[in-house]
Design a protein around this motif. Structure first.
Motif, short mmCIF file in Angstrom:
data_model
loop_
_atom_site.label_atom_id
_atom_site.label_comp_id
_atom_site.label_asym_id
_atom_site.label_seq_id
_atom_site.Cartn_x
_atom_site.Cartn_y
_atom_site.Cartn_z
N THR A 318 -0.94 7.33 -5.26
CA THR A 318 -2.19 7.26 -4.18
C THR A 318 -3.23 6.51 -4.94
N MET A 319 -3.59 6.98 -6.19
CA MET A 319 -4.68 6.30 -6.78
C MET A 319 -4.54 4.88 -7.06
N GLY A 320 -3.22 4.40 -7.41
CA GLY A 320 -2.93 2.99 -7.55
C GLY A 320 -2.73 2.20 -6.35
N GLU A 321 -2.70 2.77 -5.15
CA GLU A 321 -2.75 2.07 -4.08
C GLU A 321 -4.10 2.16 -3.07
N ASN A 330 -6.01 -0.68 -1.38
CA ASN A 330 -7.02 -1.10 -2.52
C ASN A 330 -6.54 -2.90 -2.37
N ARG A 331 -6.99 -3.75 -3.29
CA ARG A 331 -6.56 -5.10 -3.62
C ARG A 331 -5.35 -5.19 -4.24
N ASN A 332 -4.98 -4.08 -5.25
CA ASN A 332 -3.61 -4.13 -5.68
C ASN A 332 -2.53 -3.82 -4.66
N ALA A 333 -2.72 -2.81 -3.81
CA ALA A 333 -1.80 -2.77 -2.69
C ALA A 333 -1.62 -3.87 -1.76
N MET A 334 -2.85 -4.77 -1.48
CA MET A 334 -3.01 -5.77 -0.68
C MET A 334 -2.00 -6.79 -1.42
#
Length: 474
Positions: A318-321, A330-334
């Motif tokens: 969750t923190m990573g996404e 977040n941008r990483n998930a995008m």
């Protein structure tokens, strides 16, 4: 038999105990007949590790055990099993009410009278857990524990493996129904991670039943620690135990009786002092109560550990996404999703839209009112987008910029959503958006659609600042 002479021959803290059985088969009057000096010191000596947990600090022979510790049904079951059924008993446990571990031994004595049975109780108390003592369990229990560990540690499908483990435990308990309840004490919420039934009649959804039967079942969950009353678990195996449960928790007991529960095991799953959830088994084989308890004591440790690990990985994911401030991705998930679409891992529907949305005047708010006010504005902007595009992919692409990927949307629906956004595009003194969008089909390159939407958004922003130069960022 000279009980005092017998118990004095033991070097470990030991006592002789008796249990009376009434004509109707119920037991009562579990007493400490006599004790050796090490055992008496555990009650009377203020330097002893157990002293602070004792209710009374004066040992009196032939006294009910409840004079010294709180009533404990699990302890009474062990006394009955050893004294009356003549089954030696050994356990290593950490009751919640104590800050130390107890290794206990019970051995029957052939000195019974008509209605009273006797046994030797010995104990070793340690401040910290001993791995050697924890692993010193019956070989049949060891097999179950080992199989549980292998299934939980050697899997990529956590839910499937937990279902298998719960099915195995149900078979070992020979229970009508068993389930694993996950709890979140901070959010006051619960969910059923896994369940297993022993018959078609018991094959119902526990979660559906609990949510239908109770206005808020978490109100009941919050009473369980007090109901367990400082022991390691709650085991109810007959009507006599049910009466004790009714005294402690009448509402829950009455609801169990409504669905014909005759016996129940409730075992908390704890890890590092935190309750992860509970294992709940109903109408189990009471002839194997002590073995079932041993299995749950051992397997629950590993189950709780795996649940804690699963939650940690989920939190890290969750923190990573997700963007922690706004709650959108977040941008990483995008970037990951865009890559998945380009590489064919995700196939979009026929009609889709991508939007870039920029929050106007955020820097001015940060400079004049502080970053806390700016954060409030960002949260409001994200909430507006989540309300207008529920279920769609909303991403915080940058500091004041959001991207929305609306998969499966048609031009008419997109127009309706844009109309809702329109009131936030210019004149609002609070949240104000500039935006650009591109409608595209599944055969189009999403990167080109994103580029088109991005350029439109910047064009819209320039127009906004031409109209409202006083809100232009520095």
């Amino acid at each position: 038999m000279d009980f005092q002479k017998l118990v004095d021959s033991y070097e470990t803290m030991s006592c002789i105990m008796s249990i009376q059985v009434f004509p109707d088969g119920h037991y009562g009057n579990i007493r400490i007949v006599c004790a050796n000096k090490p055992y008496i010191d555990s009650i009377e000596d203020s330097e002893n590790i157990a002293f602070s947990t004792m209710i009374s600090h004066k040992f009196i022979p032939d006294t009910p055990y409840e004079v010294f510790i709180d009533k404990d049904l699990n302890f009474e079951h062990a006394c009955y099993s050893c004294g009356v059924l003549k089954k030696p008993f050994h356990a290593y446990l950490h009751p919640e009410r104590y800050d130390f571990w107890i290794e206990m031994f019970m051995m029957p004595i052939a000195a019974d009278t008509d209605d009273t049975y006797y046994f030797v109780y010995s104990q070793v108390l340690t401040e910290n857990a001993s791995v050697h003592r924890m692993s010193d369990i019956d070989s049949s229990v060891t097999d179950v524990v080992l199989e549980t560990c292998i299934k939980l540690r050697g899997t990529e499908d956590f839910k499937h493996s937990m279902d298998e483990v719960i099915c195995d435990i149900r078979e070992q308990c020979d229970a009508d129904k068993i389930c694993l309840i996950l709890t979140d004490m901070q959010r006051r919420s619960f969910s059923i991670l896994s369940e297993a039934a022993g018959s078609p009649e018991a094959d119902y959804s526990v979660e559906d039943y609990l949510r239908g039967r109770y206005e808020d079942f978490f109100d009941i969950i919050e009473t369980w620690d007090d109901t367990i009353a400082g022991s390691t678990c709650l085991i109810i195996q007959n009507e006599q135990d049910m009466e004790v449960l009714h005294d402690r928790n009448p509402e829950w007991c009455d609801s169990l009786r409504e669905v014909f529960v005759k016996s129940i095991v409730l075992y908390p799953l704890k890890y590092n002092g935190e309750t992860m959830g509970y294992i709940w088994a109903i109408n189990f084989n009471t002839e194997n109560t002590m073995r079932i308890k041993a299995i749950l004591e051992s397997t629950s440790f590993f189950i709780a550990s795996e649940i804690a690990n699963y939650r940690l990985l989920d939190q890290l994911k969750t923190m990573g996404e997700y963007d922690m401030l706004t709650g959108v991705k977040n941008r990483n998930a995008m970037n990951q999703r865009v890559d998945d679409i380009i590489n064919g891992k995700e196939e979009l529907p026929e009609s889709n839209a991508v939007l870039f949305i920029d929050l106007n005047g955020l820097k001015l708010v940060n400079d004049r009112k502080g970053h806390n006010k700016g954060d409030v504005l960002l949260k409001k902007a994200a909430d507006i987008l989540k309300a207008i595009f529920p279920g769609d992919g909303i991403y915080r692409a940058g500091g004041d910029e959001f991207m929305v990927l609306a998969a499966g949307i048609d031009e008419e629906t997109l127009s309706q959503k844009l109309a809702k956004l329109d009131s936030y595009r210019t004149v609002s003194d609070d949240v104000s958006f500039s935006l650009g969008y591109c409608l595209f089909d599944k055969r189009s390159d999403i990167r080109q659609a994103m580029g088109t939407a991005d350029r439109k958004m910047y064009s819209d922003k320039e127009e906004f600042y031409e109209r409202f130069p006083e809100r232009k960022r520095g």
